[in-house]
Design a protein around this motif. Structure first.
Motif, short mmCIF file in Angstrom:
data_model
loop_
_atom_site.label_atom_id
_atom_site.label_comp_id
_atom_site.label_asym_id
_atom_site.label_seq_id
_atom_site.Cartn_x
_atom_site.Cartn_y
_atom_site.Cartn_z
N LEU A 26 0.83 -1.22 0.00
CA LEU A 26 0.00 0.00 0.00
C LEU A 26 0.85 1.26 0.00
CD1 LEU A 26 -2.89 -0.96 2.43
CD2 LEU A 26 -2.95 -0.81 -0.06
N GLY A 27 1.98 1.22 0.71
CA GLY A 27 2.87 2.37 0.70
C GLY A 27 3.48 2.61 -0.66
N LEU A 29 2.18 1.59 -3.58
CA LEU A 29 1.10 2.01 -4.46
C LEU A 29 0.68 3.45 -4.17
CD1 LEU A 29 -0.83 1.00 -6.67
CD2 LEU A 29 -2.37 0.28 -4.86
N GLY A 30 0.79 3.85 -2.91
CA GLY A 30 0.39 5.20 -2.53
C GLY A 30 1.29 6.28 -3.09
N LEU A 31 2.50 5.92 -3.50
CA LEU A 31 3.36 6.92 -4.13
C LEU A 31 2.81 7.35 -5.49
CD1 LEU A 31 6.90 5.55 -3.33
CD2 LEU A 31 5.85 7.61 -2.42
N LEU A 32 1.98 6.50 -6.09
CA LEU A 32 1.43 6.80 -7.41
C LEU A 32 0.02 7.35 -7.36
CD1 LEU A 32 2.69 3.58 -9.20
CD2 LEU A 32 3.73 5.84 -9.21
N VAL A 33 -0.85 6.74 -6.55
CA VAL A 33 -2.26 7.14 -6.51
C VAL A 33 -2.78 7.13 -5.08
CG1 VAL A 33 -2.86 6.36 -8.84
CG2 VAL A 33 -3.01 4.77 -6.95
N PHE A 34 -3.76 7.92 -4.80
CA PHE A 34 -4.49 7.95 -3.52
C PHE A 34 -3.58 8.02 -2.29
CE2 PHE A 34 -7.48 5.40 -6.24
CZ PHE A 34 -8.36 6.44 -6.46
N ASN A 35 -2.53 8.83 -2.37
CA ASN A 35 -1.60 8.87 -1.24
C ASN A 35 -2.21 9.46 0.02
OD1 ASN A 35 -1.66 11.38 -2.39
ND2 ASN A 35 0.54 11.58 -2.61
N TYR A 61 9.09 -1.96 8.27
CA TYR A 61 9.78 -0.67 8.29
C TYR A 61 9.74 0.01 6.92
CZ TYR A 61 11.56 -1.49 12.99
OH TYR A 61 11.67 -1.70 14.33
N LEU A 62 9.84 -0.78 5.84
CA LEU A 62 9.71 -0.19 4.51
C LEU A 62 8.30 0.36 4.30
CD1 LEU A 62 11.65 -2.67 2.22
CD2 LEU A 62 12.16 -0.28 2.61
N GLY A 63 7.28 -0.35 4.76
CA GLY A 63 5.91 0.14 4.66
C GLY A 63 5.71 1.42 5.45
N LEU A 64 6.34 1.47 6.63
CA LEU A 64 6.26 2.68 7.45
C LEU A 64 6.94 3.85 6.74
CD1 LEU A 64 5.39 3.70 10.29
CD2 LEU A 64 7.69 3.12 11.04
N GLY A 65 8.11 3.60 6.19
CA GLY A 65 8.83 4.65 5.47
C GLY A 65 8.10 5.10 4.22
N VAL A 68 5.12 7.30 5.16
CA VAL A 68 5.57 8.66 5.47
C VAL A 68 5.94 9.39 4.17
CG1 VAL A 68 7.36 10.01 6.63
CG2 VAL A 68 6.27 8.10 7.81
N ALA A 69 6.60 8.68 3.25
CA ALA A 69 6.96 9.29 1.96
C ALA A 69 5.71 9.67 1.17
CB ALA A 69 7.83 8.33 1.16
N ASP A 70 4.66 8.86 1.26
CA ASP A 70 3.39 9.21 0.60
C ASP A 70 2.88 10.56 1.09
OD1 ASP A 70 3.48 6.80 -0.68
OD2 ASP A 70 1.95 5.85 0.58
N LEU A 71 2.90 10.73 2.39
CA LEU A 71 2.41 11.99 2.95
C LEU A 71 3.32 13.16 2.60
CD1 LEU A 71 1.12 10.75 6.41
CD2 LEU A 71 -0.18 11.18 4.31
N LEU A 72 4.62 12.91 2.53
CA LEU A 72 5.54 13.98 2.13
C LEU A 72 5.36 14.37 0.67
CD1 LEU A 72 8.81 12.91 3.99
CD2 LEU A 72 7.24 14.77 4.56
#
Length: 88
Positions: A26-27, A29-35, A61-65, A68-72
């Motif tokens: 999900l993290g 995928l979130g970089l591309l759509v619906f972040n 930890y990658l999902g967590l990062g 956070v990158a999605d929100l940034l």
């Protein structure tokens, strides 16, 4: 007398492993759509899987990062466009 076979892995650990993988996917995928939705979902799933003691800590930890990158990324596009939604 034992009627069932002993469990080799606890279901709770398997659930936590699944949550770790789901947070990573999900993290990513979130970089591309619906972040705005997928980023916080990835963060919550990663935190829950770490709390439950996953064996896949790297993916959590990658999902967590990535969450956070999605929100940034969302914040950067909002600052550039001055709206909550962004387009190309």
């Amino acid at each position: 007398m034992q009627l069932t076979a002993p469990a080799t892995t606890r279901p709770r650990t398997r659930d936590a492993d699944g949550m770790a993988v789901a947070s990573f996917v999900l993290g990513l995928l979130g970089l591309l759509v619906f972040n705005v939705f997928l980023g916080p979902t990835a963060i919550v799933l990663a935190a829950a899987s770490l709390w439950r003691g996953t064996k896949r800590k790297g993916r959590a930890y990658l999902g967590l990062g990535l969450g956070v990158a999605d929100l940034l990324v969302l914040l950067a596009f909002v600052q550039m466009d001055s709206t909550v939604s962004w387009s190309f």
